[in-house]
Design a protein around this motif. Structure first.
Motif, PDB file in Angstrom:
ATOM      1  N   ARG A 112      -8.201  21.453   0.303  1.00  0.00           N
ATOM      2  CA  ARG A 112      -7.001  20.254   0.546  1.00  0.00           C
ATOM      3  C   ARG A 112      -7.040  19.511  -0.672  1.00  0.00           C
ATOM      4  NH1 ARG A 112      -7.992  18.910   6.990  1.00  0.00           N
ATOM      5  NH2 ARG A 112      -7.239  21.178   7.801  1.00  0.00           N
ATOM      6  N   HIS A 113      -6.447  18.258  -0.564  1.00  0.00           N
ATOM      7  CA  HIS A 113      -6.575  17.375  -1.663  1.00  0.00           C
ATOM      8  C   HIS A 113      -8.021  16.895  -2.156  1.00  0.00           C
ATOM      9  CE1 HIS A 113      -5.860  13.634  -4.082  1.00  0.00           C
ATOM     10  NE2 HIS A 113      -4.627  13.943  -3.945  1.00  0.00           N
ATOM     11  N   LYS A 114      -8.121  16.688  -3.411  1.00  0.00           N
ATOM     12  CA  LYS A 114      -9.669  16.598  -3.738  1.00  0.00           C
ATOM     13  C   LYS A 114     -10.318  15.393  -2.954  1.00  0.00           C
ATOM     14  CE  LYS A 114      -8.116  14.129  -7.903  1.00  0.00           C
ATOM     15  NZ  LYS A 114      -8.098  14.294  -9.325  1.00  0.00           N
ATOM     16  N   LEU A 115      -9.535  14.448  -2.792  1.00  0.00           N
ATOM     17  CA  LEU A 115     -10.288  13.137  -1.893  1.00  0.00           C
ATOM     18  C   LEU A 115     -10.711  13.600  -0.663  1.00  0.00           C
ATOM     19  CD1 LEU A 115      -7.411  10.437  -2.557  1.00  0.00           C
ATOM     20  CD2 LEU A 115      -9.722  10.537  -3.346  1.00  0.00           C
ATOM     21  N   VAL A 116     -10.330  14.705   0.122  1.00  0.00           N
ATOM     22  CA  VAL A 116     -10.946  15.192   1.281  1.00  0.00           C
ATOM     23  C   VAL A 116     -12.519  15.402   1.046  1.00  0.00           C
ATOM     24  CG1 VAL A 116     -11.000  17.139   3.073  1.00  0.00           C
ATOM     25  CG2 VAL A 116      -8.887  16.090   1.997  1.00  0.00           C
ATOM     26  N   LYS A 117     -12.759  15.764   0.011  1.00  0.00           N
ATOM     27  CA  LYS A 117     -14.186  16.155  -0.190  1.00  0.00           C
ATOM     28  C   LYS A 117     -15.064  14.845  -0.365  1.00  0.00           C
ATOM     29  CE  LYS A 117     -14.539  19.565  -3.092  1.00  0.00           C
ATOM     30  NZ  LYS A 117     -14.515  20.604  -4.311  1.00  0.00           N
ATOM     31  N   LYS A 118     -14.255  13.775  -0.966  1.00  0.00           N
ATOM     32  CA  LYS A 118     -14.973  12.533  -0.865  1.00  0.00           C
ATOM     33  C   LYS A 118     -15.055  11.741   0.299  1.00  0.00           C
ATOM     34  CE  LYS A 118     -13.441  12.032  -5.932  1.00  0.00           C
ATOM     35  NZ  LYS A 118     -12.460  11.429  -6.673  1.00  0.00           N
ATOM     36  N   VAL A 119     -13.756  12.101   0.955  1.00  0.00           N
ATOM     37  CA  VAL A 119     -14.061  11.563   2.489  1.00  0.00           C
ATOM     38  C   VAL A 119     -15.114  12.033   3.406  1.00  0.00           C
ATOM     39  CG1 VAL A 119     -12.602  11.374   4.607  1.00  0.00           C
ATOM     40  CG2 VAL A 119     -11.533  11.112   2.485  1.00  0.00           C
ATOM     41  N   ILE A 120     -15.122  13.323   3.271  1.00  0.00           N
ATOM     42  CA  ILE A 120     -16.268  13.921   3.946  1.00  0.00           C
ATOM     43  C   ILE A 120     -17.624  13.415   3.609  1.00  0.00           C
ATOM     44  CG2 ILE A 120     -17.588  16.302   4.436  1.00  0.00           C
ATOM     45  CD1 ILE A 120     -14.905  17.678   4.034  1.00  0.00           C
ATOM     46  N   ASP A 121     -17.868  13.355   2.300  1.00  0.00           N
ATOM     47  CA  ASP A 121     -19.170  12.982   1.794  1.00  0.00           C
ATOM     48  C   ASP A 121     -19.196  11.382   2.314  1.00  0.00           C
ATOM     49  OD1 ASP A 121     -19.787  15.332   0.454  1.00  0.00           O
ATOM     50  OD2 ASP A 121     -19.016  14.723  -1.501  1.00  0.00           O
ATOM     51  N   ALA A 122     -18.190  10.692   2.193  1.00  0.00           N
ATOM     52  CA  ALA A 122     -18.559   9.101   2.692  1.00  0.00           C
ATOM     53  C   ALA A 122     -18.859   8.979   3.959  1.00  0.00           C
ATOM     54  CB  ALA A 122     -17.280   8.517   2.285  1.00  0.00           C
ATOM     55  N   TYR A 123     -18.324   9.860   4.882  1.00  0.00           N
ATOM     56  CA  TYR A 123     -18.509   9.600   6.348  1.00  0.00           C
ATOM     57  C   TYR A 123     -19.898  10.373   6.468  1.00  0.00           C
ATOM     58  CZ  TYR A 123     -14.285   7.716   7.947  1.00  0.00           C
ATOM     59  OH  TYR A 123     -13.269   6.977   8.419  1.00  0.00           O
ATOM     60  N   ARG A 124     -20.326  11.392   6.067  1.00  0.00           N
ATOM     61  CA  ARG A 124     -21.673  11.968   6.225  1.00  0.00           C
ATOM     62  C   ARG A 124     -22.713  10.800   5.811  1.00  0.00           C
ATOM     63  NH1 ARG A 124     -21.309  16.235   2.921  1.00  0.00           N
ATOM     64  NH2 ARG A 124     -20.601  17.551   4.721  1.00  0.00           N
ATOM     65  N   ASN A 125     -22.585  10.161   4.665  1.00  0.00           N
ATOM     66  CA  ASN A 125     -23.577   9.310   4.493  1.00  0.00           C
ATOM     67  C   ASN A 125     -23.781   8.117   5.456  1.00  0.00           C
ATOM     68  OD1 ASN A 125     -24.147  10.521   1.796  1.00  0.00           O
ATOM     69  ND2 ASN A 125     -22.520   9.132   0.843  1.00  0.00           N
ATOM     70  N   ILE A 126     -22.495   7.948   5.961  1.00  0.00           N
ATOM     71  CA  ILE A 126     -22.837   6.718   7.054  1.00  0.00           C
ATOM     72  C   ILE A 126     -23.330   7.349   8.307  1.00  0.00           C
ATOM     73  CG2 ILE A 126     -21.260   5.160   6.147  1.00  0.00           C
ATOM     74  CD1 ILE A 126     -19.423   5.876   8.303  1.00  0.00           C
ATOM     75  N   GLU A 127     -23.069   8.528   8.565  1.00  0.00           N
ATOM     76  CA  GLU A 127     -23.523   9.076   9.678  1.00  0.00           C
ATOM     77  C   GLU A 127     -24.843   9.487   9.770  1.00  0.00           C
ATOM     78  OE1 GLU A 127     -19.264  11.146  10.759  1.00  0.00           O
ATOM     79  OE2 GLU A 127     -20.877  12.252   9.723  1.00  0.00           O
ATOM     80  N   HIS A 128     -25.645   9.758   8.519  1.00  0.00           N
ATOM     81  CA  HIS A 128     -27.087   9.757   8.432  1.00  0.00           C
ATOM     82  C   HIS A 128     -27.780   8.647   8.531  1.00  0.00           C
ATOM     83  CE1 HIS A 128     -26.374  14.007   6.410  1.00  0.00           C
ATOM     84  NE2 HIS A 128     -26.024  14.065   7.353  1.00  0.00           N
ATOM     85  N   GLN A 129     -27.015   7.590   8.182  1.00  0.00           N
ATOM     86  CA  GLN A 129     -27.701   6.292   8.185  1.00  0.00           C
ATOM     87  C   GLN A 129     -27.907   5.752   9.792  1.00  0.00           C
ATOM     88  OE1 GLN A 129     -25.551   3.815   5.662  1.00  0.00           O
ATOM     89  NE2 GLN A 129     -25.721   4.827   3.810  1.00  0.00           N
ATOM     90  N   ASN A 130     -26.861   6.291  10.542  1.00  0.00           N
ATOM     91  CA  ASN A 130     -26.964   5.726  11.865  1.00  0.00           C
ATOM     92  C   ASN A 130     -28.169   6.633  12.876  1.00  0.00           C
ATOM     93  OD1 ASN A 130     -24.987   4.031  11.514  1.00  0.00           O
ATOM     94  ND2 ASN A 130     -23.378   5.353  11.947  1.00  0.00           N
TER      95      ASN A 130
END
Length: 317
Positions: free
Chosen positions: A299-317
């Motif tokens: 999909r749009h290249k931003l989708v990859k960045k969105v996935i990474d961003a959410y993964r980072n906060i999910e790993h912190q929780n």
């Protein structure tokens, strides 16, 4: 400062370098300590000898990939530059074949390494799990495999199903009868089919039952034979639903189960049937599990960045 000169002999520099040298700009991001200059059909690279050797090796991998697939884009460059060997980003020769000649002549084929692995797995196994985040082409590639099997008369029907669990929504509040409530929820499946089968023919297939799109509750008590069956969004199945679905498999049936364990919409304390199945069935002969990842996002290249961003906060929780 050491210099490395590379020349493109049988490859179009314009296609290889990309529009406005966008592919060269990507190379610069991966090799920030090197000075890279592209002119004509040559690339001159300046820097430390060890980095030049690594660049030379990666450049060979990129040209090999381009010659094989006639394509070089951000996704393929990333896969090549982050892989240890060509085996990590290439699969069998046949898996890159066109799966379906879609509407208006559109060629439907696996576009990434793991999508091609999914195609390979489906050829060798009657039951395949395709696991990965949003946008990795799990469902789309699966539907293409199903349409291919139908067109080649390997199966008599396609059955597409999803568990009726909504991402924070409730079907009961939607207007209309059951079919009208479900149609929007099944939309991704319809969208994929419309790319591959002309509208009139698709309507006919749905009307006569050749293609069936239904919630999981409709699977109970059935034996699914002579069919290519896709369970989509399987992370939202319960233990009972997953067991029920997997035991519906009949003769000459192919099952593809897709899901993203990172997007579970089940109530708290409810075990995902998909997560459980991946553990229980991991070593069962005839079942293969294919994992797709961020590198397969088309999909749009931003989708990859969105996935990474959410993964980072999910790993912190």
């Amino acid at each position: 400062m050491n210099e490395l000169v590379l020349e493109l002999t049988e490859i179009s520099p314009r296609e290889f370098f990309g529009q406005q040298n966008e592919n060269i700009d990507l190379l610069k991001k991966y090799f920030p300590k090197l000075k890279i200059v592209a002119r004509g059909n040559k690339i001159k690279v300046y820097g430390d000898e060890s980095l030049l050797e690594e660049f030379d090796r990666r450049f060979d991998m990129l040209t090999e990939h381009f010659v094989k697939y006639n394509k070089l884009d951000e996704n393929s460059i990333e896969r090549v530059l982050t892989s240890n060997t060509s085996k990590d980003y290439q699969s069998s020769a046949n898996s890159g074949e066109t799966l379906v000649h879609g509407v208006s002549g559109k060629l439907i084929k696996a576009q990434t390494v793991n999508q091609r692995r999914l195609v390979d797995a489906a050829k060798k196994n009657d039951m395949v799990f395709a696991i990965g985040p949003a946008g990795t082409g799990k469902t789309y590639t699966g539907v293409a495999l199903a349409v291919k099997a139908l067109k080649e008369k390997q199966v008599r029907r396609i059955i597409l199903t999803r568990p009726a669990v909504e991402a924070g929504e409730n079907l009961g509040f939607l207007p209309g009868d059951l079919q009208e409530k479900l149609d929007p929820y099944m939309q991704p499946l319809y969208d994929a089919l419309r790319d591959m089968i002309p509208a009139e023919k698709l309507a006919h297939f749905i009307e006569n039952g050749t293609i069936q799109i239904a919630p999981m509750a409709f699977m109970r008590g059935r034996t699914l034979d002579n069919a290519f069956v896709i369970l989509d969004e399987a992370q939202n199945t319960t233990h009972a639903q997953m067991k029920m679905f997997l035991t519906r498999m009949g003769k000459n049936a192919q099952f593809l189960i897709t899901g993203d364990p990172g997007q579970i919409d089940l109530p708290r304390r409810t075990i995902s049937g998909l997560k459980e199945a991946l553990l229980v069935l991991a070593n069962v002969e005839g079942i293969e599990i294919v994992y797709l990842d961020d590198k397969d996002v088309i999909r749009h290249k931003l989708v990859k960045k969105v996935i990474d961003a959410y993964r980072n906060i999910e790993h912190q929780n």
